[in-house]
Design a protein around this motif. Structure first.
Motif, PDB file in Angstrom:
ATOM      1  N   LYS A 195       5.388  24.619  14.155  1.00 52.61           N
ATOM      2  CA  LYS A 195       5.997  23.855  15.247  1.00 52.61           C
ATOM      3  C   LYS A 195       7.105  22.950  14.727  1.00 52.61           C
ATOM      4  O   LYS A 195       8.177  22.823  15.344  1.00 52.61           O
ATOM      5  CB  LYS A 195       4.920  23.018  15.951  1.00 52.61           C
ATOM      6  CG  LYS A 195       5.422  22.312  17.197  1.00 52.61           C
ATOM      7  CD  LYS A 195       4.294  21.577  17.906  1.00 52.61           C
ATOM      8  CE  LYS A 195       4.813  20.860  19.157  1.00 52.61           C
ATOM      9  NZ  LYS A 195       3.738  20.131  19.862  1.00 52.61           N
ATOM     10  N   GLU A 196       6.860  22.328  13.577  1.00 55.10           N
ATOM     11  CA  GLU A 196       7.853  21.415  12.994  1.00 55.10           C
ATOM     12  C   GLU A 196       9.069  22.175  12.457  1.00 55.10           C
ATOM     13  O   GLU A 196      10.213  21.826  12.750  1.00 55.10           O
ATOM     14  CB  GLU A 196       7.201  20.617  11.861  1.00 55.10           C
ATOM     15  CG  GLU A 196       8.163  19.696  11.135  1.00 55.10           C
ATOM     16  CD  GLU A 196       7.577  19.107   9.862  1.00 55.10           C
ATOM     17  OE1 GLU A 196       8.364  18.649   9.021  1.00 55.10           O
ATOM     18  OE2 GLU A 196       6.336  19.123   9.707  1.00 55.10           O
ATOM     19  N   MET A 197       8.812  23.227  11.682  1.00 55.18           N
ATOM     20  CA  MET A 197       9.914  23.923  11.005  1.00 55.18           C
ATOM     21  C   MET A 197      10.721  24.821  11.936  1.00 55.18           C
ATOM     22  O   MET A 197      11.946  24.914  11.813  1.00 55.18           O
ATOM     23  CB  MET A 197       9.363  24.751   9.836  1.00 55.18           C
ATOM     24  CG  MET A 197       8.784  23.925   8.719  1.00 55.18           C
ATOM     25  SD  MET A 197       8.246  24.984   7.342  1.00 55.18           S
ATOM     26  CE  MET A 197       7.472  23.783   6.283  1.00 55.18           C
ATOM     27  N   SER A 198      10.060  25.482  12.843  1.00 52.48           N
ATOM     28  CA  SER A 198      10.769  26.453  13.679  1.00 52.48           C
ATOM     29  C   SER A 198      11.681  25.795  14.708  1.00 52.48           C
ATOM     30  O   SER A 198      12.543  26.451  15.275  1.00 52.48           O
ATOM     31  CB  SER A 198       9.770  27.380  14.380  1.00 52.48           C
ATOM     32  OG  SER A 198       8.928  26.647  15.251  1.00 52.48           O
ATOM     33  N   HIS A 199      11.511  24.486  14.945  1.00 54.97           N
ATOM     34  CA  HIS A 199      12.342  23.804  15.934  1.00 54.97           C
ATOM     35  C   HIS A 199      13.202  22.689  15.334  1.00 54.97           C
ATOM     36  O   HIS A 199      13.785  21.895  16.063  1.00 54.97           O
ATOM     37  CB  HIS A 199      11.464  23.226  17.055  1.00 54.97           C
ATOM     38  CG  HIS A 199      10.804  24.265  17.889  1.00 54.97           C
ATOM     39  ND1 HIS A 199       9.535  24.719  17.653  1.00 54.97           N
ATOM     40  CD2 HIS A 199      11.267  24.994  18.937  1.00 54.97           C
ATOM     41  CE1 HIS A 199       9.222  25.661  18.541  1.00 54.97           C
ATOM     42  NE2 HIS A 199      10.252  25.841  19.316  1.00 54.97           N
ATOM     43  N   ARG A 200      13.273  22.649  14.025  1.00 52.54           N
ATOM     44  CA  ARG A 200      14.041  21.557  13.435  1.00 52.54           C
ATOM     45  C   ARG A 200      15.538  21.865  13.430  1.00 52.54           C
ATOM     46  O   ARG A 200      15.973  23.002  13.585  1.00 52.54           O
ATOM     47  CB  ARG A 200      13.563  21.290  12.004  1.00 52.54           C
ATOM     48  CG  ARG A 200      13.854  22.393  11.019  1.00 52.54           C
ATOM     49  CD  ARG A 200      13.387  21.986   9.641  1.00 52.54           C
ATOM     50  NE  ARG A 200      13.287  23.115   8.749  1.00 52.54           N
ATOM     51  CZ  ARG A 200      12.841  23.026   7.505  1.00 52.54           C
ATOM     52  NH1 ARG A 200      12.457  21.857   7.035  1.00 52.54           N
ATOM     53  NH2 ARG A 200      12.755  24.088   6.735  1.00 52.54           N
ATOM     54  N   LYS A 201      16.315  20.817  13.220  1.00 52.81           N
ATOM     55  CA  LYS A 201      17.771  20.950  13.114  1.00 52.81           C
ATOM     56  C   LYS A 201      18.191  20.359  11.777  1.00 52.81           C
ATOM     57  O   LYS A 201      17.990  19.180  11.516  1.00 52.81           O
ATOM     58  CB  LYS A 201      18.453  20.214  14.279  1.00 52.81           C
ATOM     59  CG  LYS A 201      19.959  20.420  14.323  1.00 52.81           C
ATOM     60  CD  LYS A 201      20.564  19.972  15.658  1.00 52.81           C
ATOM     61  CE  LYS A 201      20.503  18.488  15.838  1.00 52.81           C
ATOM     62  NZ  LYS A 201      21.319  18.016  16.980  1.00 52.81           N
ATOM     63  N   PHE A 202      18.764  21.199  10.912  1.00 50.56           N
ATOM     64  CA  PHE A 202      19.155  20.757   9.578  1.00 50.56           C
ATOM     65  C   PHE A 202      20.251  19.685   9.645  1.00 50.56           C
ATOM     66  O   PHE A 202      21.089  19.691  10.561  1.00 50.56           O
ATOM     67  CB  PHE A 202      19.682  21.939   8.757  1.00 50.56           C
ATOM     68  CG  PHE A 202      18.613  22.858   8.236  1.00 50.56           C
ATOM     69  CD1 PHE A 202      17.564  22.380   7.474  1.00 50.56           C
ATOM     70  CD2 PHE A 202      18.670  24.223   8.500  1.00 50.56           C
ATOM     71  CE1 PHE A 202      16.589  23.233   6.980  1.00 50.56           C
ATOM     72  CE2 PHE A 202      17.702  25.081   8.008  1.00 50.56           C
ATOM     73  CZ  PHE A 202      16.660  24.586   7.248  1.00 50.56           C
ATOM     74  N   ASP A 203      20.274  18.817   8.649  1.00 51.22           N
ATOM     75  CA  ASP A 203      21.333  17.814   8.518  1.00 51.22           C
ATOM     76  C   ASP A 203      22.481  18.447   7.728  1.00 51.22           C
ATOM     77  O   ASP A 203      22.614  18.251   6.520  1.00 51.22           O
ATOM     78  CB  ASP A 203      20.794  16.568   7.807  1.00 51.22           C
ATOM     79  CG  ASP A 203      21.783  15.406   7.837  1.00 51.22           C
ATOM     80  OD1 ASP A 203      22.921  15.607   8.316  1.00 51.22           O
ATOM     81  OD2 ASP A 203      21.427  14.310   7.376  1.00 51.22           O
ATOM     82  N   ILE A 204      23.291  19.221   8.431  1.00 50.34           N
ATOM     83  CA  ILE A 204      24.318  20.032   7.764  1.00 50.34           C
ATOM     84  C   ILE A 204      25.448  19.207   7.163  1.00 50.34           C
ATOM     85  O   ILE A 204      26.157  19.672   6.270  1.00 50.34           O
ATOM     86  CB  ILE A 204      24.908  21.079   8.739  1.00 50.34           C
ATOM     87  CG1 ILE A 204      25.503  20.397   9.968  1.00 50.34           C
ATOM     88  CG2 ILE A 204      23.840  22.092   9.152  1.00 50.34           C
ATOM     89  CD1 ILE A 204      26.245  21.335  10.897  1.00 50.34           C
TER      90      ILE A 204
END
Length: 334
Positions: A195-204
């Motif tokens: 749940k945490e990883m599949s919906h995260r947004k990277f700090d690009i």
């Protein structure tokens, strides 16, 4: 002599790639390779491999007569371009800013919260189950992979540019030790991670564009979590990343990667070849006019997109038999 050897290499490469892509089937000269199961993505990979040898054959040209015999004939007639990678020049310019492509810019803008259906990062997220992982080897392989592939060290600036960093955002591979948990409790933890990883947004903006983690489970089992932002890798590239990670983990160093050749170099070389670009543009323009409807289908919606406050991706899957999939491909080919 050199051109003859290049053509020989190209034909050998073609045979090897076709055998691998067609699950060991050895095609005869006149066999229609698409009917035998070769996909358009695999043909694009062949175009790319030939280009690296200095032989430029378009996807459209290979599609005209998709047989081994015709492709060998095209290789024999093709002009061979000398490949000069100018390594020293690339080393000096590797960290320079360069613009985003149109597709990258769409992903970049779509991350903004004020966009309709925005506020999300498009990323490829994988979970890989296995057994008896050696975490030190995995960490070493991952960091080697990040150094080999410049786009795994990319960062994206607010001014709409990208650049390659000398070091990756992080060399850490997170280890989650669930070996002492029961199977039921471990499943709960794994679902929380998903749940945490599949919906995260990277700090690009600081170069966070990919990550690797691993959960250790009972009976020496494990689950690897691989996450790559689509800003730095398309689907074909992600396949290469996964294959290379496996090779590095297993200690196989048979692939020679020029880590000084970056996406920036590729874009610059594509600009130079204006003639090919114009031909490709004209091809797709005619294709759109003749093969696609002018208006997109009006799909039914539960609510207007601008009314959705939080965008969440949901996975949908359907498992079909091999026979059904074969029929679908046959119908698509017709």
């Amino acid at each position: 002599m050199e051109k003859y050897q290049t053509r020989q290499k190209a034909v050998q490469l073609l045979n090897e790639v076709l055998q691998a892509d067609l699950d060991g089937f050895k095609p005869l000269g006149k066999d229609n390779l698409i009917e035998k199961g070769l996909s358009s993505i695999q043909i694009m990979q062949i175009v790319s491999k030939l280009k690296k040898l200095g032989i430029k054959l378009s996807f459209a040209k290979l599609m005209e007569n998709p047989t081994l015999e015709d492709w060998i004939r095209l290789i024999e007639k093709a002009n061979i371009k000398n490949i000069d990678k100018k390594t020293e020049s690339r080393e000096k310019n590797i960290s320079e800013e360069f613009p985003l492509t149109d597709v990258q810019y769409a992903y970049f803008v779509g991350r903004e919260e004020d966009q309709v259906l925005g506020g999300v990062g498009c990323h490829a997220y994988f979970e890989i189950d296995g057994q008896e992982i050696i975490t030190d080897k995995l960490i070493s392989a991952w960091n080697c992979l990040q150094m080999e592939n410049p786009m795994l060290r990319a960062k994206f600036n607010r001014n709409g540019t990208q650049q390659i960093m000398k070091e990756p955002y992080s060399k850490e591979v997170k280890i989650f030790d669930y070996t002492s948990l029961s199977e039921e409790d471990a499943d709960i933890k794994l679902l929380e991670l998903r749940k945490e990883m599949s919906h995260r947004k990277f700090d690009i903006e600081v170069g966070e564009v990919a990550s690797l983690s691993v959960a250790l489970l009972k009976d020496k089992k494990h689950r690897i979590f691989l996450d790559v932002d689509i800003l730095v890798a398309d689907i074909m590239s992600i396949g290469i990343i996964m294959s290379r990670l496996s090779e590095l983990y297993c200690g196989e160093d048979k692939v020679s990667i020029d880590s000084n050749y970056t996406f920036k170099n590729y874009l610059e070389e594509r600009k130079i070849d204006e003639e090919t670009y114009k031909k490709d543009k004209e091809f797709w323009k005619k294709k759109i006019e003749s093969s696609f409807p002018l208006e997109a289908p009006n799909l039914p919606l539960n609510k207007k997109p601008e009314m959705i406050e939080k965008v969440v991706f949901s996975r949908r899957k359907k498992i079909i038999s091999k026979g059904t999939w074969t029929k679908i491909k046959e119908n698509a080919y017709k």
